[in-house]
Design an enzyme around this catalytic site. Structure first.
Site, PDB file in Angstrom:
ATOM      1  N   GLU A   1       0.820  -1.214   0.000  1.00 52.90           N
ATOM      2  CA  GLU A   1       0.000   0.000   0.000  1.00 52.90           C
ATOM      3  C   GLU A   1       0.855   1.266   0.000  1.00 52.90           C
ATOM      4  O   GLU A   1       0.576   2.211  -0.727  1.00 52.90           O
ATOM      5  CB  GLU A   1      -0.958   0.000   1.198  1.00 52.90           C
ATOM      6  CG  GLU A   1      -2.010  -1.079   1.153  1.00 52.90           C
ATOM      7  CD  GLU A   1      -3.012  -0.935   0.012  1.00 52.90           C
ATOM      8  OE1 GLU A   1      -3.189   0.183  -0.520  1.00 52.90           O
ATOM      9  OE2 GLU A   1      -3.625  -1.955  -0.347  1.00 52.90           O
TER      10      GLU A   1
ATOM     11  N   ASN B   1       1.019   3.870  -3.127  1.00 49.44           N
ATOM     12  CA  ASN B   1       0.702   5.286  -2.942  1.00 49.44           C
ATOM     13  C   ASN B   1       1.796   6.177  -3.507  1.00 49.44           C
ATOM     14  O   ASN B   1       1.514   7.191  -4.146  1.00 49.44           O
ATOM     15  CB  ASN B   1       0.493   5.607  -1.462  1.00 49.44           C
ATOM     16  CG  ASN B   1      -0.885   5.225  -0.962  1.00 49.44           C
ATOM     17  OD1 ASN B   1      -1.757   4.820  -1.721  1.00 49.44           O
ATOM     18  ND2 ASN B   1      -1.081   5.344   0.339  1.00 49.44           N
TER      19      ASN B   1
ATOM     20  N   ARG C   1      -9.507   2.960  -7.280  1.00 51.03           N
ATOM     21  CA  ARG C   1      -8.795   2.909  -6.013  1.00 51.03           C
ATOM     22  C   ARG C   1      -9.832   2.923  -4.894  1.00 51.03           C
ATOM     23  O   ARG C   1     -10.793   3.681  -4.951  1.00 51.03           O
ATOM     24  CB  ARG C   1      -7.844   4.103  -5.864  1.00 51.03           C
ATOM     25  CG  ARG C   1      -6.857   4.313  -7.005  1.00 51.03           C
ATOM     26  CD  ARG C   1      -6.012   3.117  -7.330  1.00 51.03           C
ATOM     27  NE  ARG C   1      -5.240   2.679  -6.183  1.00 51.03           N
ATOM     28  CZ  ARG C   1      -4.630   1.510  -6.108  1.00 51.03           C
ATOM     29  NH1 ARG C   1      -4.710   0.650  -7.094  1.00 51.03           N
ATOM     30  NH2 ARG C   1      -3.942   1.182  -5.048  1.00 51.03           N
TER      31      ARG C   1
END
Length: 162
Positions: free
Chosen positions: A46, A50, A121
């Protein structure tokens, strides 16, 4: 036990898996449980994702390369750094980028908030990092980049085996 490693790689989607596996291999001498490994790999995934899609806005490979306008595919994608430190049974992970930064960290950390809904997302990246790690800190400056710091106490399997 103290051990440290750092990797730096291009901010492209194929390297997200590399980062997960590298960190998992790094903690393997501690004989982590499958749950600990999954938690760590998810949190790293994650944080790196990002950096790639939000920090550098390198969309190639997310949402399918087809359909992404060529002007959004970066030839110089930027770099993501992952630094890990094992101190006794505490794993410290730092994921750093020099991308565009986050203007409102508090808003960005709200579950279901996303700036890229067109890429489907979920807006759960920070929520997953928070849930799977014992500590999460995010530092960011617009135009300068973002640092995500996470900690996890290793060894949950020790008390399970006793």
């Amino acid at each position: 036990m103290r051990n440290e490693m750092e990797i730096s790689f291009d901010a492209v989607s194929v390297n997200e898996g590399f980062a997960r596996v590298a960190v998992a291999a790094f903690v393997s001498p501690l004989n982590p449980t499958l749950e600990e490994l999954d938690d760590i790999k998810t949190a790293v995934s994650e944080a790196v994702t990002n950096s790639i899609i939000h920090g550098y806005e390198n969309l190639y490979g997310y949402g399918g390369a087809r359909g992404i306008p060529h002007d959004q595919v970066k030839s110089d994608p930027g770099k993501v750094q992952v630094h890990c430190l094992l101190e006794n049974d505490i794993l410290h992970i730092r994921v750093t980028d020099k991308g565009k930064g986050i203007e409102d960290i508090e808003k960005a950390m709200e579950p279901l908030f996303t700036t890229k809904p067109e890429l489907e997302r979920s807006g759960m990246g920070f929520a997953f990092m928070e849930a799977f790690m014992d500590d999460l800190e995010v530092e960011s400056r617009p135009g300068e980049g973002t640092i995500v710091r996470m900690k996890k106490k290793m060894g949950a399997g020790d008390w399970i085996n006793e």
